[in-house]
Design a protein around this motif. Structure first.
Motif, PDB file in Angstrom:
ATOM      1  N   VAL A  25       0.966  -1.216   0.045  1.00 13.01           N
ATOM      2  CA  VAL A  25      -0.036   0.071   0.149  1.00 13.01           C
ATOM      3  C   VAL A  25       1.124   1.314   0.078  1.00 13.01           C
ATOM      4  O   VAL A  25       1.892   1.412   0.969  1.00 13.01           O
ATOM      5  N   LYS A  26       0.674   2.215  -1.082  1.00 16.58           N
ATOM      6  CA  LYS A  26       1.425   3.174  -1.162  1.00 16.58           C
ATOM      7  C   LYS A  26       0.856   4.409  -0.399  1.00 16.58           C
ATOM      8  O   LYS A  26      -0.396   4.714  -0.345  1.00 16.58           O
ATOM      9  N   GLY A  27       1.598   4.991   0.464  1.00 16.76           N
ATOM     10  CA  GLY A  27       0.935   6.121   1.168  1.00 16.76           C
ATOM     11  C   GLY A  27       0.542   5.467   2.801  1.00 16.76           C
ATOM     12  O   GLY A  27       0.533   4.358   2.998  1.00 16.76           O
ATOM     13  N   PRO A  28       0.144   6.292   3.407  1.00 18.53           N
ATOM     14  CA  PRO A  28      -0.242   5.987   4.927  1.00 18.53           C
ATOM     15  C   PRO A  28      -1.562   5.344   4.759  1.00 18.53           C
ATOM     16  O   PRO A  28      -2.342   5.250   4.167  1.00 18.53           O
ATOM     17  N   VAL A  29      -1.659   4.364   5.845  1.00 16.30           N
ATOM     18  CA  VAL A  29      -3.110   3.855   6.084  1.00 16.30           C
ATOM     19  C   VAL A  29      -3.712   4.584   7.348  1.00 16.30           C
ATOM     20  O   VAL A  29      -3.443   5.495   7.343  1.00 16.30           O
ATOM     21  N   VAL A  30      -4.663   4.013   7.700  1.00 12.47           N
ATOM     22  CA  VAL A  30      -5.312   4.630   9.024  1.00 12.47           C
ATOM     23  C   VAL A  30      -4.523   5.189   9.700  1.00 12.47           C
ATOM     24  O   VAL A  30      -3.608   4.457  10.466  1.00 12.47           O
ATOM     25  N   MET A  31      -4.531   6.437   9.954  1.00  9.92           N
ATOM     26  CA  MET A  31      -3.717   7.374  11.146  1.00  9.92           C
ATOM     27  C   MET A  31      -4.718   7.649  11.998  1.00  9.92           C
ATOM     28  O   MET A  31      -5.708   8.554  11.737  1.00  9.92           O
ATOM     29  N   MET A  32      -4.376   7.408  13.351  1.00 12.64           N
ATOM     30  CA  MET A  32      -5.448   7.717  14.264  1.00 12.64           C
ATOM     31  C   MET A  32      -5.143   8.991  15.030  1.00 12.64           C
ATOM     32  O   MET A  32      -6.248   9.778  15.354  1.00 12.64           O
ATOM     33  N   ASP A  33      -3.939   9.560  15.093  1.00 16.00           N
ATOM     34  CA  ASP A  33      -3.621  10.668  15.436  1.00 16.00           C
ATOM     35  C   ASP A  33      -4.501  11.114  16.880  1.00 16.00           C
ATOM     36  O   ASP A  33      -5.183  12.021  17.263  1.00 16.00           O
ATOM     37  N   VAL A  34      -4.430  10.134  17.900  1.00 14.75           N
ATOM     38  CA  VAL A  34      -5.034  10.118  19.118  1.00 14.75           C
ATOM     39  C   VAL A  34      -4.131  10.640  20.288  1.00 14.75           C
ATOM     40  O   VAL A  34      -4.487  11.021  21.426  1.00 14.75           O
ATOM     41  N   LEU A  35      -2.721  10.641  20.104  1.00 14.92           N
ATOM     42  CA  LEU A  35      -1.817  11.003  21.023  1.00 14.92           C
ATOM     43  C   LEU A  35      -1.320  12.437  20.619  1.00 14.92           C
ATOM     44  O   LEU A  35      -0.502  12.329  19.290  1.00 14.92           O
ATOM     45  N   TRP A  36      -1.235  13.302  21.324  1.00 15.87           N
ATOM     46  CA  TRP A  36      -0.351  14.464  21.040  1.00 15.87           C
ATOM     47  C   TRP A  36       1.157  14.289  20.961  1.00 15.87           C
ATOM     48  O   TRP A  36       1.674  13.566  21.860  1.00 15.87           O
ATOM     49  N   TYR A  37       1.751  14.442  19.963  1.00 18.04           N
ATOM     50  CA  TYR A  37       3.164  14.478  19.628  1.00 18.04           C
ATOM     51  C   TYR A  37       4.184  14.844  20.857  1.00 18.04           C
ATOM     52  O   TYR A  37       3.944  15.873  21.785  1.00 18.04           O
ATOM     53  N   GLN A  38       4.754  13.694  21.301  1.00 21.53           N
ATOM     54  CA  GLN A  38       5.745  13.948  22.457  1.00 21.53           C
ATOM     55  C   GLN A  38       4.956  14.196  23.964  1.00 21.53           C
ATOM     56  O   GLN A  38       5.165  14.983  24.931  1.00 21.53           O
ATOM     57  N   SER A  39       3.689  13.817  24.100  1.00 23.07           N
ATOM     58  CA  SER A  39       2.779  13.908  25.140  1.00 23.07           C
ATOM     59  C   SER A  39       3.225  13.473  26.417  1.00 23.07           C
ATOM     60  O   SER A  39       3.587  12.107  26.500  1.00 23.07           O
ATOM     61  N   TRP A  40       3.530  14.131  27.377  1.00 22.48           N
ATOM     62  CA  TRP A  40       3.860  13.412  28.396  1.00 22.48           C
ATOM     63  C   TRP A  40       3.352  12.488  29.289  1.00 22.48           C
ATOM     64  O   TRP A  40       3.477  11.547  29.587  1.00 22.48           O
ATOM     65  N   ALA A  44       0.829  10.753  27.848  1.00 26.11           N
ATOM     66  CA  ALA A  44       0.656   9.550  26.793  1.00 26.11           C
ATOM     67  C   ALA A  44       1.800   8.585  27.019  1.00 26.11           C
ATOM     68  O   ALA A  44       1.902   7.434  27.206  1.00 26.11           O
ATOM     69  N   THR A  45       3.111   9.353  26.996  1.00 25.41           N
ATOM     70  CA  THR A  45       4.562   8.703  26.963  1.00 25.41           C
ATOM     71  C   THR A  45       4.493   7.966  28.342  1.00 25.41           C
ATOM     72  O   THR A  45       4.695   6.549  28.358  1.00 25.41           O
ATOM     73  N   TRP A  46       4.527   8.627  29.272  1.00 22.15           N
ATOM     74  CA  TRP A  46       4.434   8.098  30.769  1.00 22.15           C
ATOM     75  C   TRP A  46       3.277   7.098  31.062  1.00 22.15           C
ATOM     76  O   TRP A  46       3.427   6.134  31.827  1.00 22.15           O
ATOM     77  N   GLY A  47       2.211   7.696  30.724  1.00 25.75           N
ATOM     78  CA  GLY A  47       0.918   6.460  30.751  1.00 25.75           C
ATOM     79  C   GLY A  47       0.820   5.183  30.205  1.00 25.75           C
ATOM     80  O   GLY A  47       0.965   4.084  30.693  1.00 25.75           O
ATOM     81  N   LEU A  48       1.567   5.144  28.993  1.00 24.60           N
ATOM     82  CA  LEU A  48       2.029   3.975  28.377  1.00 24.60           C
ATOM     83  C   LEU A  48       2.906   2.821  28.991  1.00 24.60           C
ATOM     84  O   LEU A  48       2.747   1.760  29.106  1.00 24.60           O
ATOM     85  N   LEU A  49       3.950   3.713  29.659  1.00 17.80           N
ATOM     86  CA  LEU A  49       5.009   3.027  30.409  1.00 17.80           C
ATOM     87  C   LEU A  49       4.334   2.463  31.566  1.00 17.80           C
ATOM     88  O   LEU A  49       4.472   1.174  31.934  1.00 17.80           O
ATOM     89  N   VAL A  50       3.539   3.093  32.368  1.00 20.14           N
ATOM     90  CA  VAL A  50       2.872   2.685  33.684  1.00 20.14           C
ATOM     91  C   VAL A  50       2.109   1.613  33.361  1.00 20.14           C
ATOM     92  O   VAL A  50       1.897   0.673  34.034  1.00 20.14           O
ATOM     93  N   LEU A  51       1.203   1.684  32.180  1.00 14.73           N
ATOM     94  CA  LEU A  51       0.186   0.794  31.831  1.00 14.73           C
ATOM     95  C   LEU A  51       1.117  -0.542  31.591  1.00 14.73           C
ATOM     96  O   LEU A  51       0.737  -1.627  31.917  1.00 14.73           O
ATOM     97  N   GLY A  52       2.020  -0.331  30.947  1.00 16.37           N
ATOM     98  CA  GLY A  52       2.760  -1.477  30.252  1.00 16.37           C
ATOM     99  C   GLY A  52       3.607  -2.273  31.300  1.00 16.37           C
ATOM    100  O   GLY A  52       3.275  -3.576  31.660  1.00 16.37           O
ATOM    101  N   VAL A  53       4.157  -1.651  32.313  1.00 15.94           N
ATOM    102  CA  VAL A  53       4.566  -2.071  33.695  1.00 15.94           C
ATOM    103  C   VAL A  53       3.449  -2.823  34.606  1.00 15.94           C
ATOM    104  O   VAL A  53       3.742  -3.793  34.915  1.00 15.94           O
ATOM    105  N   SER A  54       2.527  -1.995  34.592  1.00  9.53           N
ATOM    106  CA  SER A  54       1.235  -2.592  35.563  1.00  9.53           C
ATOM    107  C   SER A  54       0.836  -3.970  34.993  1.00  9.53           C
ATOM    108  O   SER A  54       0.584  -4.922  35.812  1.00  9.53           O
TER     109      SER A  54
END
Length: 188
Positions: free
Chosen positions: A137-152, A154-164
């Motif tokens: 597939v040439k070009g992007p597929v579904v882009m969700m854009d649900v997390l703000w770029y370098q969001s504090w 989201a970034t730490w939330g993903l880590l805490v969730l993954g560790v938990s």
């Protein structure tokens, strides 16, 4: 894209099912501990772009095809590492040692795909568009854009969730290893 911490957290989330599929608790812990680091594999393009013309961030290394090729190349090495660790320490079950090459492949492939997915959640607005299904597939597929770029959060939330999730899974599997060892002792 989320920051490094967020990519590692997403890798932990995607690796969490290993606790269900691998009956040996220490083997599952080892797969998560080793695989976690491969959550940054697609960002090798940041280093390679300094050395080679035509390579750019979110380019070729952020495709399912290249991640699969890298997992096919690196996975057997990881599998051999698992075998060696199993032979010397008992941290890898005999059954997992027999399937070490497949487990090694998945240990590299799953967190690398998680990285691409995390970038798809957050990169489209300020970064190069990701074409994860290139060349099909040439070009992007579904882009969700649900997390703000370098969001504090989201970034730490993903880590805490993954560790938990992985800590809960470690506790959930408490006793499974002993019961499978008892069955092996009774039959062998």
């Amino acid at each position: 894209m989320v920051d490094v911490v967020g990519h590692l957290g997403m890798a932990l989330l995607w690796l969490a099912p290993v606790w269900y599929y691998v009956e040996h608790r220490r083997t599952a812990a080892l797969v998560v501990a080793v695989g976690f680091w491969f959550g940054m594999l697609p960002d090798v393009d940041l280093v390679l772009s300094e050395w080679a013309a035509g390579i750019h961030h979110h380019g070729l290394l952020h495709t399912v095809l290249v991640v699969t090729v890298l997992a096919a190349a690196l996975g057997p090495l990881v599998g051999m590492l698992f075998r060696r660790i199993g032979d010397r320490t008992g941290w890898v079950s005999v059954r997992a040692q027999e399937k070490a090459l497949q487990i090694g492949f998945l240990t590299v492939w799953v967190p690398s795909l998680a990285h691409i997915f995390a970038d798809m959640l957050s990169a489209p607005d300020v970064s190069t568009r990701i074409e994860p299904l290139w060349p099909l597939v040439k070009g992007p597929v579904v882009m969700m854009d649900v997390l703000w770029y370098q969001s504090w959060w989201a970034t730490w939330g993903l880590l805490v969730l993954g560790v938990s999730v992985n800590v809960l899974a470690w506790n959930w599997t408490d006793g499974r290893e002993e019961s499978s060892d008892e069955v092996a002792d009774a039959t062998g």
